[in-house]
Design a protein around this motif. Structure first.
Motif, PDB file in Angstrom:
ATOM      1  N   THR A   2      -4.801  20.848   2.460  1.00 11.84           N
ATOM      2  CA  THR A   2      -5.703  20.619   1.331  1.00 11.84           C
ATOM      3  C   THR A   2      -5.892  19.127   1.064  1.00 11.84           C
ATOM      4  OG1 THR A   2      -3.826  20.863  -0.193  1.00 11.84           O
ATOM      5  CG2 THR A   2      -5.165  22.823   0.243  1.00 11.84           C
ATOM      6  N   ARG A   3      -5.309  18.294   1.936  1.00 11.28           N
ATOM      7  CA  ARG A   3      -5.441  16.837   1.888  1.00 11.28           C
ATOM      8  C   ARG A   3      -5.005  16.253   0.543  1.00 11.28           C
ATOM      9  NH1 ARG A   3      -5.585  18.240   6.391  1.00 11.28           N
ATOM     10  NH2 ARG A   3      -7.062  17.627   8.026  1.00 11.28           N
ATOM     11  N   ARG A   4      -3.948  16.824  -0.020  1.00  8.33           N
ATOM     12  CA  ARG A   4      -3.377  16.268  -1.245  1.00  8.33           C
ATOM     13  C   ARG A   4      -2.374  15.167  -0.928  1.00  8.33           C
ATOM     14  NH1 ARG A   4      -1.493  21.712  -4.099  1.00  8.33           N
ATOM     15  NH2 ARG A   4      -0.653  20.272  -5.667  1.00  8.33           N
ATOM     16  N   VAL A   5      -2.112  14.942   0.354  1.00  8.25           N
ATOM     17  CA  VAL A   5      -1.222  13.875   0.801  1.00  8.25           C
ATOM     18  C   VAL A   5      -1.903  13.114   1.931  1.00  8.25           C
ATOM     19  CG1 VAL A   5       0.907  15.065   0.123  1.00  8.25           C
ATOM     20  CG2 VAL A   5      -0.052  15.444   2.408  1.00  8.25           C
ATOM     21  N   ASP A   6      -1.348  11.943   2.252  1.00 11.13           N
ATOM     22  CA  ASP A   6      -1.918  11.100   3.307  1.00 11.13           C
ATOM     23  C   ASP A   6      -1.287  11.347   4.670  1.00 11.13           C
ATOM     24  OD1 ASP A   6      -3.519   9.322   1.445  1.00 11.13           O
ATOM     25  OD2 ASP A   6      -1.493   8.971   0.674  1.00 11.13           O
ATOM     26  N   ILE A  55       3.411  12.930  14.077  1.00 14.22           N
ATOM     27  CA  ILE A  55       3.077  12.652  12.684  1.00 14.22           C
ATOM     28  C   ILE A  55       1.563  12.768  12.536  1.00 14.22           C
ATOM     29  CG2 ILE A  55       3.091  10.901  10.857  1.00 14.22           C
ATOM     30  CD1 ILE A  55       5.516   9.646  12.338  1.00 14.22           C
ATOM     31  N   ALA A  56       1.111  13.438  11.476  1.00 13.58           N
ATOM     32  CA  ALA A  56      -0.318  13.547  11.186  1.00 13.58           C
ATOM     33  C   ALA A  56      -0.662  12.635  10.018  1.00 13.58           C
ATOM     34  CB  ALA A  56      -0.693  14.989  10.864  1.00 13.58           C
ATOM     35  N   MET A  57      -1.861  12.058  10.065  1.00 12.11           N
ATOM     36  CA  MET A  57      -2.264  11.099   9.040  1.00 12.11           C
ATOM     37  C   MET A  57      -3.772  11.195   8.820  1.00 12.11           C
ATOM     38  SD  MET A  57      -1.474   6.982   9.158  1.00 12.11           S
ATOM     39  CE  MET A  57       0.253   7.317   9.513  1.00 12.11           C
ATOM     40  N   LYS A  58      -4.209  10.996   7.581  1.00 15.28           N
ATOM     41  CA  LYS A  58      -5.640  10.947   7.302  1.00 15.28           C
ATOM     42  C   LYS A  58      -6.283   9.824   8.108  1.00 15.28           C
ATOM     43  CE  LYS A  58      -5.721  12.669   2.514  1.00 15.28           C
ATOM     44  NZ  LYS A  58      -5.968  12.279   1.103  1.00 15.28           N
ATOM     45  N   ASP A  59      -7.489  10.086   8.595  1.00 14.49           N
ATOM     46  CA  ASP A  59      -8.205   9.110   9.413  1.00 14.49           C
ATOM     47  C   ASP A  59      -9.010   8.168   8.516  1.00 14.49           C
ATOM     48  OD1 ASP A  59      -9.539   7.655  11.284  1.00 14.49           O
ATOM     49  OD2 ASP A  59     -10.550   9.352  12.237  1.00 14.49           O
ATOM     50  N   ARG A  82       0.842  -1.189   0.000  1.00 18.96           N
ATOM     51  CA  ARG A  82       0.000   0.000   0.000  1.00 18.96           C
ATOM     52  C   ARG A  82       0.882   1.246   0.000  1.00 18.96           C
ATOM     53  NH1 ARG A  82      -3.127   3.034   4.046  1.00 18.96           N
ATOM     54  NH2 ARG A  82      -2.230   1.810   5.744  1.00 18.96           N
ATOM     55  N   ALA A  83       0.531   2.221  -0.825  1.00 17.21           N
ATOM     56  CA  ALA A  83       1.334   3.436  -0.945  1.00 17.21           C
ATOM     57  C   ALA A  83       0.677   4.583  -0.194  1.00 17.21           C
ATOM     58  CB  ALA A  83       1.508   3.810  -2.411  1.00 17.21           C
ATOM     59  N   LEU A  84       1.491   5.377   0.496  1.00 19.29           N
ATOM     60  CA  LEU A  84       1.032   6.585   1.171  1.00 19.29           C
ATOM     61  C   LEU A  84       1.893   7.758   0.728  1.00 19.29           C
ATOM     62  CD1 LEU A  84       0.402   5.382   4.854  1.00 19.29           C
ATOM     63  CD2 LEU A  84      -1.302   5.840   3.084  1.00 19.29           C
ATOM     64  N   GLN A  85       1.241   8.866   0.413  1.00 17.98           N
ATOM     65  CA  GLN A  85       1.939  10.080   0.016  1.00 17.98           C
ATOM     66  C   GLN A  85       2.251  10.899   1.269  1.00 17.98           C
ATOM     67  OE1 GLN A  85       2.751  10.547  -3.278  1.00 17.98           O
ATOM     68  NE2 GLN A  85       1.844   8.520  -3.545  1.00 17.98           N
ATOM     69  N   VAL A  86       3.517  11.277   1.432  1.00 17.59           N
ATOM     70  CA  VAL A  86       3.968  11.978   2.631  1.00 17.59           C
ATOM     71  C   VAL A  86       4.501  13.356   2.248  1.00 17.59           C
ATOM     72  CG1 VAL A  86       5.499  11.915   4.637  1.00 17.59           C
ATOM     73  CG2 VAL A  86       4.628   9.770   3.660  1.00 17.59           C
ATOM     74  N   SER A  87       3.996  14.382   2.917  1.00 17.29           N
ATOM     75  CA  SER A  87       4.529  15.737   2.784  1.00 17.29           C
ATOM     76  C   SER A  87       5.412  16.016   3.994  1.00 17.29           C
ATOM     77  CB  SER A  87       3.388  16.760   2.721  1.00 17.29           C
ATOM     78  OG  SER A  87       3.898  18.078   2.716  1.00 17.29           O
ATOM     79  N   ARG A  97      10.557   0.299   9.050  1.00 13.23           N
ATOM     80  CA  ARG A  97      11.345  -0.485   8.102  1.00 13.23           C
ATOM     81  C   ARG A  97      10.618  -1.716   7.563  1.00 13.23           C
ATOM     82  NH1 ARG A  97      16.553  -0.332   7.051  1.00 13.23           N
ATOM     83  NH2 ARG A  97      17.015   0.891   8.906  1.00 13.23           N
ATOM     84  N   ASP A  98       9.959  -2.491   8.416  1.00 17.89           N
ATOM     85  CA  ASP A  98       9.379  -3.759   7.964  1.00 17.89           C
ATOM     86  C   ASP A  98       7.865  -3.687   7.776  1.00 17.89           C
ATOM     87  OD1 ASP A  98       8.751  -3.450  10.599  1.00 17.89           O
ATOM     88  OD2 ASP A  98       9.349  -5.458  11.235  1.00 17.89           O
ATOM     89  N   LEU A  99       7.313  -2.486   7.693  1.00 22.91           N
ATOM     90  CA  LEU A  99       5.877  -2.358   7.451  1.00 22.91           C
ATOM     91  C   LEU A  99       5.576  -2.510   5.957  1.00 22.91           C
ATOM     92  CD1 LEU A  99       4.894   0.653   9.753  1.00 22.91           C
ATOM     93  CD2 LEU A  99       4.375  -1.767  10.102  1.00 22.91           C
ATOM     94  N   PRO A 100       4.415  -3.054   5.612  1.00 25.98           N
ATOM     95  CA  PRO A 100       4.051  -3.242   4.199  1.00 25.98           C
ATOM     96  C   PRO A 100       3.493  -1.963   3.579  1.00 25.98           C
ATOM     97  CG  PRO A 100       2.312  -4.075   5.579  1.00 25.98           C
ATOM     98  CD  PRO A 100       3.402  -3.633   6.522  1.00 25.98           C
ATOM     99  N   ILE A 101       4.240  -0.879   3.737  1.00 20.29           N
ATOM    100  CA  ILE A 101       3.798   0.429   3.252  1.00 20.29           C
ATOM    101  C   ILE A 101       4.905   1.026   2.388  1.00 20.29           C
ATOM    102  CG2 ILE A 101       2.960   2.726   3.883  1.00 20.29           C
ATOM    103  CD1 ILE A 101       1.153   0.529   4.894  1.00 20.29           C
ATOM    104  N   ASP A 102       4.523   1.574   1.253  1.00 23.29           N
ATOM    105  CA  ASP A 102       5.454   2.305   0.399  1.00 23.29           C
ATOM    106  C   ASP A 102       5.247   3.789   0.679  1.00 23.29           C
ATOM    107  OD1 ASP A 102       6.998   3.422  -1.539  1.00 23.29           O
ATOM    108  OD2 ASP A 102       6.083   2.377  -3.227  1.00 23.29           O
ATOM    109  N   PHE A 103       6.119   4.376   1.503  1.00 24.06           N
ATOM    110  CA  PHE A 103       6.011   5.794   1.840  1.00 24.06           C
ATOM    111  C   PHE A 103       6.687   6.617   0.743  1.00 24.06           C
ATOM    112  CE2 PHE A 103       4.213   5.631   6.017  1.00 24.06           C
ATOM    113  CZ  PHE A 103       4.610   4.420   6.551  1.00 24.06           C
TER     114      PHE A 103
END
Length: 265
Positions: free
Chosen positions: A72-76, A204-208, A20-25, A50-56
């Motif tokens: 503006t919620r253009r990132v996760d 760290i802030a993240m979309k809910d 799963r990919a997450l966009q980070v600002s 490091r070992d999480l199944p996330i593509d940051f």
């Protein structure tokens, strides 16, 4: 086919193919966030995840633009989030560390240890564009004080103005300020006032979303685990205090799955 990782979560974080990919600002802050994969904060974040199944997919922006990308919620994901407060649709992590804001002054001059003292002394104040200043700055720049400030695009410019006598004090973050003093070889010219003007939580802030709630739960567990042996605060102290040549300040990339783009103003 999805594979459940053994992370001890009730619903589980699953290994997807592809991840799963997450966009980070990420806001550019000297020595914390330089380019994706460089800087103390990103190095520590890479080890944390490091070992999480996330593509940051991390993009580094000037602070104002980084914040706008998040608002503006253009990132996760957005970091570093200073003094983040719960709000609908937003998850805030447990604190990674506490940011201390200090007054930097010329060697031989009187330290500044409170907002009130700064306002009363009518010092020439240097501030940095895009820096998230604490609420106490309102005391200094209020209409009743007559205090004004000069804004520049970087702490290094404020340090040069301070040494040249064009300003009397500038407000900055403790660790990045010390590191920049070391790199610019200004130890004999600039000192940091001993007491912080403000101490603020950084997270760290993240979309809910449902999947992000599981991810945040796991991140918080890992943050708590590292508070004693491998806290970010400890990394910062080692980073600034280590006897390193100026060319060695930026740590090497963390080797995780991240794609870097740095944006300039």
């Amino acid at each position: 086919m999805a594979q459940v990782l053994g992370l001890g979560l009730s619903a589980g974080i699953v290994m997807a193919d592809p991840p799963r990919a997450l966009q980070v600002s990420a806001a550019h802050i000297p020595y914390y966030v330089e380019t994706s994969g460089e800087g103390v904060l990103l190095d520590w974040f890479g080890n944390l995840t490091r070992d999480l199944p996330i593509d940051f997919h991390i993009e580094v922006f000037p602070p104002k633009r980084a914040r706008l990308m998040w608002e503006t919620r253009r990132v996760d994901v957005y970091m570093p989030m200073i003094d983040g407060r719960p709000e609908p649709g937003v998850l805030i992590s447990e604190p990674l560390f506490h940011q201390n804001d200090h007054a930097f002054v010329r060697v031989g001059t009187e330290p500044v240890c409170s907002w009130e003292a700064l306002a009363e002394r009518h010092l020439k104040l240097g501030l940095t564009e895009g820096y998230a200043y604490p609420d106490g700055m309102q005391v200094v720049l209020g209409e009743d004080t007559g205090q004004t400030a000069e804004w520049v695009n970087g702490d290094d410019l404020n340090l040069r103005k301070l040494v040249a006598g064009r300003i009397d004090v500038f407000i900055g973050e403790y660790y990045s300020g010390l590191a920049m003093i070391r790199e610019m070889r200004l130890e004999e010219s600039v000192m940091v006032s001993p007491c912080p003007l403000a101490r603020r939580e950084v997270g760290i802030a993240m979309k809910d979303t449902q999947s992000n709630r599981l991810l945040m739960e796991e991140l918080n567990r890992r943050i708590r685990e590292r508070q004693s042996a491998d806290s970010l605060e400890k990394r910062l102290r080692q980073f600034v205090m280590a006897e390193l040549p100026s060319s060695a300040w930026a740590e090497s990339g963390w080797g995780g799955t991240a794609h870097a783009v740095r944006h300039t103003p």
